[in-house]
Structures are given as structure tokens and as C-alpha cells.
Design a protein around this motif. Structure first.
Motif, PDB file in Angstrom:
ATOM      1  N   PRO A  22      21.255   6.578  14.855  1.00 26.36           N
ATOM      2  CA  PRO A  22      20.458   7.039  15.802  1.00 26.36           C
ATOM      3  C   PRO A  22      19.118   8.417  15.583  1.00 26.36           C
ATOM      4  O   PRO A  22      20.003   8.253  13.711  1.00 26.36           O
ATOM      5  CB  PRO A  22      21.222   8.193  16.933  1.00 26.36           C
ATOM      6  N   ILE A  23      18.079   7.303  15.877  1.00 23.03           N
ATOM      7  CA  ILE A  23      16.980   8.422  15.001  1.00 23.03           C
ATOM      8  C   ILE A  23      16.549   8.893  15.623  1.00 23.03           C
ATOM      9  O   ILE A  23      16.100   9.067  16.797  1.00 23.03           O
ATOM     10  CB  ILE A  23      16.009   7.713  14.156  1.00 23.03           C
ATOM     11  N   TYR A  24      15.775  10.407  15.251  1.00 20.07           N
ATOM     12  CA  TYR A  24      15.374  11.554  16.145  1.00 20.07           C
ATOM     13  C   TYR A  24      13.729  12.667  15.549  1.00 20.07           C
ATOM     14  O   TYR A  24      13.257  11.686  14.584  1.00 20.07           O
ATOM     15  CB  TYR A  24      16.697  12.604  15.927  1.00 20.07           C
ATOM     16  N   GLY A  63      13.588  11.574  11.246  1.00 22.00           N
ATOM     17  CA  GLY A  63      15.169  11.690  10.755  1.00 22.00           C
ATOM     18  C   GLY A  63      16.181  11.039  11.196  1.00 22.00           C
ATOM     19  O   GLY A  63      16.976  10.789  12.622  1.00 22.00           O
ATOM     20  N   VAL A  64      17.070  11.768  10.069  1.00 23.92           N
ATOM     21  CA  VAL A  64      19.180  11.460  11.321  1.00 23.92           C
ATOM     22  C   VAL A  64      19.559  12.836  11.229  1.00 23.92           C
ATOM     23  O   VAL A  64      18.869  13.512  10.493  1.00 23.92           O
ATOM     24  CB  VAL A  64      19.436  10.348  10.090  1.00 23.92           C
ATOM     25  N   MET A  65      20.821  12.702  11.680  1.00 25.39           N
ATOM     26  CA  MET A  65      20.888  14.097  11.475  1.00 25.39           C
ATOM     27  C   MET A  65      22.171  13.697  10.275  1.00 25.39           C
ATOM     28  O   MET A  65      23.405  12.327  10.741  1.00 25.39           O
ATOM     29  CB  MET A  65      22.432  14.158  13.051  1.00 25.39           C
ATOM     30  N   ALA A  66      23.046  14.602   9.962  1.00 21.64           N
ATOM     31  CA  ALA A  66      23.657  14.910   9.009  1.00 21.64           C
ATOM     32  C   ALA A  66      25.060  14.183   9.379  1.00 21.64           C
ATOM     33  O   ALA A  66      26.072  13.305   9.221  1.00 21.64           O
ATOM     34  CB  ALA A  66      23.906  15.911   7.777  1.00 21.64           C
ATOM     35  N   GLN A  67      25.723  14.552  10.514  1.00 23.82           N
ATOM     36  CA  GLN A  67      26.543  14.401  11.482  1.00 23.82           C
ATOM     37  C   GLN A  67      26.695  12.664  12.013  1.00 23.82           C
ATOM     38  O   GLN A  67      27.566  11.968  11.214  1.00 23.82           O
ATOM     39  CB  GLN A  67      26.877  15.691  12.230  1.00 23.82           C
ATOM     40  N   ASP A  68      25.536  12.326  11.987  1.00 22.80           N
ATOM     41  CA  ASP A  68      25.783  11.063  12.563  1.00 22.80           C
ATOM     42  C   ASP A  68      25.736  10.052  11.205  1.00 22.80           C
ATOM     43  O   ASP A  68      26.959   8.598  11.096  1.00 22.80           O
ATOM     44  CB  ASP A  68      24.196  10.750  13.366  1.00 22.80           C
ATOM     45  N   VAL A  69      25.385  10.165  10.019  1.00 17.81           N
ATOM     46  CA  VAL A  69      25.458   9.466   8.886  1.00 17.81           C
ATOM     47  C   VAL A  69      27.106   9.726   8.730  1.00 17.81           C
ATOM     48  O   VAL A  69      27.219   8.634   8.044  1.00 17.81           O
ATOM     49  CB  VAL A  69      24.518   9.657   7.876  1.00 17.81           C
ATOM     50  N   GLU A  70      27.391  10.602   8.546  1.00 13.86           N
ATOM     51  CA  GLU A  70      29.203  11.361   7.865  1.00 13.86           C
ATOM     52  C   GLU A  70      29.518  10.198   8.819  1.00 13.86           C
ATOM     53  O   GLU A  70      31.151  10.124   8.282  1.00 13.86           O
ATOM     54  CB  GLU A  70      29.563  12.400   7.679  1.00 13.86           C
TER      55      GLU A  70
END
Length: 293
Positions: A248-250, A263-270
Motif C-alpha cells: 500500500p501507498i499512503y 510513501g509506504v509504511m515500514a510495517q507493510d514492507v516488512e
């Protein structure tokens, strides 16, 4: 005291009195005082009066409009991400929908000619690939459209301020002091209200950046291209799209202040790319955007 006569007018000096003082020997001494009188030629006087009238009009307009700046700047800048995305979608769909319809017809024909029937795994794979391409195109369209809409909204917000700045720069007080081939003038600039506002904004931004640098600076040199992207640091979060990999992009702002970012959330990328996330000594996650797909 030398009188002047030139094409712009005349400068005359006349004794209009004396100054009286006592010297070191106790004697009273008188020195003459003079008055300088400047007279413009009829043509130059007419130009001067018209220029003064024009500058007075500009100064009056600037004064009237600048009084509105207080209420105008007290209203926060508003921008609706969803409205911008919908606008971009509606505008681009008129061109993208027919193109993707043609692409789907071609793909169906190609698969049928190859003996791949609808409902098979191969058929579903190719259709899913086409659907992904369509989804990526629309996501890119909405993100690009949002950026354009944001720039236009910001320009509209700044337009009244720019107009007042232009009026202020055109209204200056000019006084002919003496002539020497031309009419020397001394100018007193108008008050740059907008400049003061911009200086205040830049000062606040510098303070914010200094605060962020002080909070997160420890160990940053060793983290390379990683950027703080922990969801616990952000507020006003709104989802606006996703990456090719589905992350997801926010849009958001950092809780300590600053402008809206995307940008993105670190929790999503992880969850999908743990190698693109690092934990900072402060306890917050950082993301290497160069590795996000």
C-alpha cells in the motif's frame, strides 16, 4: 553652493539664516545656513505627479488587500486526496478503458488460437497478468493526477499572496534630493508582509528539520539510503494506491510536523520484503525505498 540648471529642472541655494556658536576663545561666531530648492521642468513635473498618483493607487490597493491576508492565512490549506484521485481516474478512463478492452479482445483471440481454453490455469494466468497491468496503469494515473491537482491547488492558494507582493514591489516613495545630470532619488521600500510570512514558514521548517535530525541523527550515517517510515511516527494517514508488488501507498504527515508526504509504511514492507526494513536504535523502523517494488 552651486546652482544647477539642466533639462530636468533647476536646483537653487539661498541663504535663509545663520547659526551662532561660541568658539574656544569665548567669541561668538556666525555661520550661514542655506535652503536647497528643487524645481522640475514642466514636463518632468507632470511625469512626477502622474508617477506619484500611480504609486499611491498601488499602495492603496496593497494596503486593502494585505488586510485580508490575516484571515486568508488563518485558513489551513485544504486538499482532498480522494477527490483528486477520482478526478484523475474519470479523466484517464476515457482513454484507458477502450485500450484495455482492445487488449483483452486480442489476448482472448491469441489464447484461443493457441488452444488455451477459458477456465484453464494458463488462461487464468494470462488474464491475471492483463488485469495487473490495468491496475498498475490506473494506480500510476491516479498518483500522477494527484500530484498535478496538488500543484494546481497550491498555485491557486498562493495567487492572492503573489498579487499583493507585486503591488507592494510597485509602490515606493521617491523624493528628488538634488540634480546632477538627472534627478537623484532616495527610495523607501514598502513593508514586505508576504516576505515576513515566508520567513516565518522557513524558520519553522528549519526548526522541524533540526528537531528530526536531533531525534534520529544517532547512527543515521550507517543506515545509508534508509528513511524513517514507521507507522507510529505518522498521522493524517490516507491510502492512495499500491506498488507493483501490492504494498500500500499512503499520504501522511510526521507527527512532529512538516508537509504532507507520500510513501509506504515500514510495517507493510516488512511483511513482503524484510530485507528492505531496518530497526533504528530509537526503536522505529526505516525503509530502503530503493528496494521497494
Amino acid at each position: 553652493m552651486v546652482n544647477q540648471v539642466n533639462p530636468w529642472g533647476t536646483v537653487d541655494y539661498k541663504q535663509t539664516g545663520t547659526n551662532r556658536f561660541q568658539d574656544s576663545f569665548g567669541k561668538w561666531v556666525e555661520t550661514p545656513t542655506y535652503t536647497q530648492t528643487t524645481n522640475l521642468s514642466p514636463e518632468q513635473q507632470k511625469i512626477f505627479e502622474q508617477s506619484q498618483a500611480a504609486e499611491s493607487n498601488l499602495a492603496g490597493l496593497a494596503n486593502e488587500q494585505s488586510a485580508k491576508l490575516k484571515d486568508y492565512l488563518n485558513k489551513p490549506f485544504e486538499f482532498n486526496n480522494q477527490d483528486a484521485a477520482n478526478w484523475a481516474y474519470d479523466l484517464g478512463a476515457q482513454r484507458l478503458d477502450p485500450r484495455f478492452a482492445q487488449d483483452e479482445d486480442k489476448l482472448r483471440t491469441t489464447l484461443a488460437n493457441k488452444g488455451i481454453r477459458e477456465g484453464t490455469a494458463a488462461w487464468d494466468t494470462e488474464m491475471a497478468r492483463l488485469g495487473q497491468s490495468k491496475n498498475d496503469a490506473y494506480n500510476n494515473l491516479m498518483l500522477t493526477g494527484r500530484g498535478q491537482a496538488f500543484s494546481e491547488a497550491l498555485a491557486q492558494r498562493n495567487q492572492p499572496i503573489n498579487e499583493i507582493t507585486a503591488l507592494l514591489s510597485g509602490s515606493q516613495v521617491s523624493n528628488p534630493a538634488q540634480m546632477s545630470g538627472g534627478t537623484p532619488q532616495t527610495s523607501v521600500g514598502g513593508v514586505d508582509y508576504t516576505g515576513l510570512v515566508n520567513q516565518k514558514y522557513q524558520s519553522e521548517m528549519n526548526q522541524y528539520q533540526a528537531k528530526m535530525g536531533g531525534l534520529f541523527g544517532l547512527g543515521s550515517a550507517a543506515l545509508g539510503m534508509f528513511k524513517f517510515s514507521d507507522e507510529h511516527l505518522k498521522t493524517d494517514v490516507e491510502r492512495v494506491g499500491r506498488t507493483d508488488d501490492g504494498t500500500p501507498i499512503y499520504t501522511y504527515r510526521y507527527k512532529d510536523g512538516g508537509p504532507t508526504q507520500m510513501g509506504v509504511m515500514a510495517q507493510d514492507v516488512e511483511k513482503k520484503q524484510p530485507d528492505a526494513v531496518k530497526m533504528h536504535p530509537s526503536g522505529f523502523r526505516m525503509v530502503d525505498y530503493g528496494k521497494v517494488h
